[in-house]
Design a protein around this motif. Structure first.
Motif, PDB file in Angstrom:
ATOM      1  N   VAL A  11      48.753 -41.173 149.484  1.00 36.98           N
ATOM      2  CA  VAL A  11      49.749 -40.338 150.164  1.00 36.98           C
ATOM      3  C   VAL A  11      50.718 -39.749 149.145  1.00 36.98           C
ATOM      4  O   VAL A  11      51.046 -38.549 149.196  1.00 36.98           O
ATOM      5  CB  VAL A  11      50.509 -41.167 151.222  1.00 36.98           C
ATOM      6  CG1 VAL A  11      51.684 -40.369 151.781  1.00 36.98           C
ATOM      7  CG2 VAL A  11      49.576 -41.558 152.355  1.00 36.98           C
ATOM      8  N   SER A  14      48.943 -37.099 147.075  1.00 45.15           N
ATOM      9  CA  SER A  14      48.667 -35.912 147.888  1.00 45.15           C
ATOM     10  C   SER A  14      49.930 -35.092 148.108  1.00 45.15           C
ATOM     11  O   SER A  14      49.924 -33.858 147.983  1.00 45.15           O
ATOM     12  CB  SER A  14      48.067 -36.334 149.239  1.00 45.15           C
ATOM     13  OG  SER A  14      46.866 -37.046 149.056  1.00 45.15           O
ATOM     14  N   CYS A  15      51.033 -35.786 148.428  1.00 42.56           N
ATOM     15  CA  CYS A  15      52.294 -35.074 148.653  1.00 42.56           C
ATOM     16  C   CYS A  15      52.824 -34.473 147.355  1.00 42.56           C
ATOM     17  O   CYS A  15      53.419 -33.383 147.353  1.00 42.56           O
ATOM     18  CB  CYS A  15      53.321 -36.028 149.269  1.00 42.56           C
ATOM     19  SG  CYS A  15      52.906 -36.537 150.945  1.00 42.56           S
ATOM     20  N   LEU A  18      50.816 -31.427 146.844  1.00 36.26           N
ATOM     21  CA  LEU A  18      51.255 -30.422 147.805  1.00 36.26           C
ATOM     22  C   LEU A  18      52.584 -29.808 147.384  1.00 36.26           C
ATOM     23  O   LEU A  18      52.775 -28.579 147.490  1.00 36.26           O
ATOM     24  CB  LEU A  18      51.381 -31.058 149.202  1.00 36.26           C
ATOM     25  CG  LEU A  18      51.883 -30.139 150.321  1.00 36.26           C
ATOM     26  CD1 LEU A  18      50.947 -28.949 150.498  1.00 36.26           C
ATOM     27  CD2 LEU A  18      52.034 -30.911 151.619  1.00 36.26           C
ATOM     28  N   ALA A 170      57.017 -28.640 155.845  1.00 33.11           N
ATOM     29  CA  ALA A 170      55.573 -28.854 155.668  1.00 33.11           C
ATOM     30  C   ALA A 170      55.299 -30.133 154.873  1.00 33.11           C
ATOM     31  O   ALA A 170      54.356 -30.874 155.163  1.00 33.11           O
ATOM     32  CB  ALA A 170      54.946 -27.651 154.955  1.00 33.11           C
ATOM     33  N   LEU A 171      56.161 -30.393 153.874  1.00 26.15           N
ATOM     34  CA  LEU A 171      55.989 -31.597 153.065  1.00 26.15           C
ATOM     35  C   LEU A 171      56.218 -32.853 153.905  1.00 26.15           C
ATOM     36  O   LEU A 171      55.457 -33.833 153.813  1.00 26.15           O
ATOM     37  CB  LEU A 171      56.954 -31.561 151.880  1.00 26.15           C
ATOM     38  CG  LEU A 171      56.709 -32.569 150.751  1.00 26.15           C
ATOM     39  CD1 LEU A 171      55.312 -32.399 150.177  1.00 26.15           C
ATOM     40  CD2 LEU A 171      57.754 -32.405 149.669  1.00 26.15           C
ATOM     41  N   ALA A 173      55.947 -33.076 157.185  1.00 28.01           N
ATOM     42  CA  ALA A 173      54.827 -33.167 158.120  1.00 28.01           C
ATOM     43  C   ALA A 173      53.572 -33.667 157.413  1.00 28.01           C
ATOM     44  O   ALA A 173      52.788 -34.445 157.977  1.00 28.01           O
ATOM     45  CB  ALA A 173      54.571 -31.804 158.760  1.00 28.01           C
ATOM     46  N   GLY A 174      53.379 -33.207 156.161  1.00 27.56           N
ATOM     47  CA  GLY A 174      52.219 -33.659 155.393  1.00 27.56           C
ATOM     48  C   GLY A 174      52.251 -35.153 155.137  1.00 27.56           C
ATOM     49  O   GLY A 174      51.225 -35.833 155.223  1.00 27.56           O
ATOM     50  N   ILE A 175      53.446 -35.690 154.824  1.00 29.75           N
ATOM     51  CA  ILE A 175      53.572 -37.130 154.595  1.00 29.75           C
ATOM     52  C   ILE A 175      53.163 -37.904 155.841  1.00 29.75           C
ATOM     53  O   ILE A 175      52.400 -38.877 155.778  1.00 29.75           O
ATOM     54  CB  ILE A 175      55.016 -37.472 154.177  1.00 29.75           C
ATOM     55  CG1 ILE A 175      55.319 -36.873 152.792  1.00 29.75           C
ATOM     56  CG2 ILE A 175      55.222 -38.982 154.154  1.00 29.75           C
ATOM     57  CD1 ILE A 175      56.765 -37.036 152.371  1.00 29.75           C
ATOM     58  N   LEU A 177      51.306 -36.858 158.422  1.00 34.02           N
ATOM     59  CA  LEU A 177      49.891 -36.689 158.737  1.00 34.02           C
ATOM     60  C   LEU A 177      48.995 -37.404 157.732  1.00 34.02           C
ATOM     61  O   LEU A 177      48.007 -38.049 158.114  1.00 34.02           O
ATOM     62  CB  LEU A 177      49.542 -35.195 158.768  1.00 34.02           C
ATOM     63  CG  LEU A 177      50.144 -34.394 159.931  1.00 34.02           C
ATOM     64  CD1 LEU A 177      49.838 -32.914 159.778  1.00 34.02           C
ATOM     65  CD2 LEU A 177      49.604 -34.903 161.267  1.00 34.02           C
ATOM     66  N   TYR A 178      49.330 -37.279 156.439  1.00 36.26           N
ATOM     67  CA  TYR A 178      48.539 -37.949 155.414  1.00 36.26           C
ATOM     68  C   TYR A 178      48.516 -39.455 155.643  1.00 36.26           C
ATOM     69  O   TYR A 178      47.484 -40.119 155.481  1.00 36.26           O
ATOM     70  CB  TYR A 178      49.109 -37.668 154.021  1.00 36.26           C
ATOM     71  CG  TYR A 178      48.728 -36.321 153.454  1.00 36.26           C
ATOM     72  CD1 TYR A 178      47.511 -35.734 153.763  1.00 36.26           C
ATOM     73  CD2 TYR A 178      49.574 -35.641 152.590  1.00 36.26           C
ATOM     74  CE1 TYR A 178      47.159 -34.498 153.244  1.00 36.26           C
ATOM     75  CE2 TYR A 178      49.239 -34.406 152.069  1.00 36.26           C
ATOM     76  CZ  TYR A 178      48.024 -33.838 152.402  1.00 36.26           C
ATOM     77  OH  TYR A 178      47.677 -32.625 151.886  1.00 36.26           O
TER      78      TYR A 178
END
Length: 469
Positions: A11, A14-15, A18, A170-171, A173-175, A177-178
């Motif tokens: 995670v 990935s973040c 991103l 978005a970051l 939300a990405g955390i 979701l990831y």
């Protein structure tokens, strides 16, 4: 600090990736948007300059003022002298040298306008566009229009602020979701971990079954099952070796105890006075010699088996098998007594073998046949033939045979199918084990076929020259 769990590491990475992508996109957006807005403004000013009537560009004409709005406007002659037409508007025109003017001049072609960003006398940054002022085909000078870049930059900054706010959203939300997606993706790995934690010597026969489409998880599951299978095989081999060793020690101790007890008994008898009586002394010494010889033979056999188990090199040389059998005929006939012995051998069968070890195998098998056949009506056949890849030596007798329940164990150490008779004849049950180990060291095989009451057949297969790999 680096996260300790794989889930958090993935995670975080990935973040992080991103975030880098969003920053790069933001920087690219800034420069692309800035160039796009500057170019649009430059194209608009170029169109306006080309559409201005010449009469409106006179210095004393007030009619050009409504066309300027918030722009600067100047007229430059061919010598580089500036006439600022927008001083009364409050926006001074930047002054460029003649070489720079000519480098950024725009024609009437439909190309995108060339522009230059510079500062005026008041320190305001302006976007400047220059066009040629021509009359009747001759160059009369240049027209220069400019506008402050502050308003354009404010638009760009506003867009960037919106972009970075959306990027942060978005970051985040990405955390979220990831975390959920990666956790679900790693569920098979967590199940494998739990299975590994539960694995012990008691459940090595169990195998992992993981239904998944993930190639890596499938490979990990297969690797784990293969590893457990190897460990299980090693444990079984170790248990079997341990049991065999315990049985071996017990059998060896038992075999050694009998002659040692006998020798000890004779020594006690001699010490009690029998040593002074020749009629008791010499039989006792002969019995002690016999028992000590038996111990010596047992120890030699055990040492030979140990060496064969350790895969000590056997000196393999080219050998003609029929000549070996021919050399041993007198010995065979002596051991057989009045038993009938028949020989049949193919000539010119060459194998790679140790001559002395091969003789020992044949002697052990022949002696075994002699022990189990009648001393008067016994018949033993020794034959030499061949197969596609091997020389085949067969020793067949018409003796008592081996019960079918005993056949799988005849090559085990200290195994005797008829213990009373074998012990009486002095055997320790190692002859066939030694023969099996020697043949195996020659990359060959030994087989047995027997029918109780009718006889036994032993077949020794030794690879022919050229077939051994």
């Amino acid at each position: 600090m680096r996260p300790r769990t794989l889930n958090k590491q993935i995670v975080s990475l990935s973040c992080f990736i991103l975030a880098i992508i969003l920053v790069v996109v933001g920087i690219l957006q800034y420069f692309l948007m800035k160039d796009f807005l500057y170019q649009n403004e430059a194209d608009a000013m170029q169109s306006q300059l080309h559409s201005l009537p010449p009469a409106l560009l006179e210095p004393d004409d007030d009619m050009h003022q409504p066309f300027l709005f918030d722009r600067s406007l100047a007229r430059i002659d061919t010598s580089g002298n500036y006439t600022d037409l927008s001083e009364e508007n409050g926006l001074a025109s930047p002054r460029l040298d003649l070489e720079e003017l000519r480098r950024h001049i725009n024609g009437r072609e439909g190309k995108s306008a060339q522009y230059v960003v510079t500062e005026d006398e008041d320190g305001n940054e302006q976007l400047v566009v220059i066009v040629a002022d021509r009359g009747f085909g001759e160059l009369n000078g240049y027209l220069q229009a400019g506008t402050e870049t502050a308003a354009i930059n404010d638009v760009i900054k506003g867009q960037l602020q919106v972009f970075f706010i959306l990027a942060i959203v978005a970051l985040i939300a990405g955390i979220l979701l990831y975390t959920r997606v990666i956790k679900k993706a790693l569920d098979p790995l967590h199940r494998i971990i739990r299975k590994v934690e539960r694995t012990s010597a008691e459940n090595l026969s169990e195998r992992m079954k993981e239904e998944t489409e993930q190639i890596e998880i499938k490979r990990l599951t297969d690797a784990f099952n293969q590893m457990v299978e190897r460990i299980d095989t090693s444990f079984k081999s170790e248990r079997e070796a341990k049991e065999q060793m315990q049985q071996f020690i017990a059998d060896a101790s038992h075999e050694l105890r009998t002659p040692l007890t006998s020798i000890h008994g004779f020594l006690e008898v001699l010490l009690r006075g029998a040593a002074d009586k020749p009629e008791q002394l010499y039989p006792a010494l002969e019995s002690m010699l016999k028992e000590s010889t038996r111990i010596k033979k047992l120890v030699e056999d055990l040492l030979l088996l140990t060496k064969l188990d350790q895969d000590e090199d056997i000196q393999l040389r080219e050998l003609e098998v029929s000549s070996v059998i021919e050399e041993m005929k007198p010995h065979f006939n002596m051991l057989a007594g009045i038993r009938k012995v028949r020989f049949a051998a193919d000539k010119h069968l060459i194998v790679a073998a140790d001559k002395d070890k091969l003789k020992q195998v044949l002697l052990n098998l022949f002696y075994n046949a002699v022990q189990h056949t009648d001393s008067e009506h016994g018949e033993i056949d020794i034959s030499l033939g061949k197969t596609d890849r091997s020389a085949e030596i067969t020793i067949k007798d018409n003796g008592s045979g081996i019960p079918i329940t005993h056949l799988p164990y005849v090559f085990d150490r200290f195994y005797r199918s008829d213990s009373s008779r074998t012990r009486k004849q002095g055997g320790a049950g190692l002859g066939l084990s030694i023969s099996h180990s020697i043949v195996k060291a020659h990359h060959g095989s030994i087989e047995v076929d027997s029918e109780e009451g009718k006889g036994t057949v032993f077949r020794v297969l030794i690879p022919k020259k050229g077939t051994l790999k």
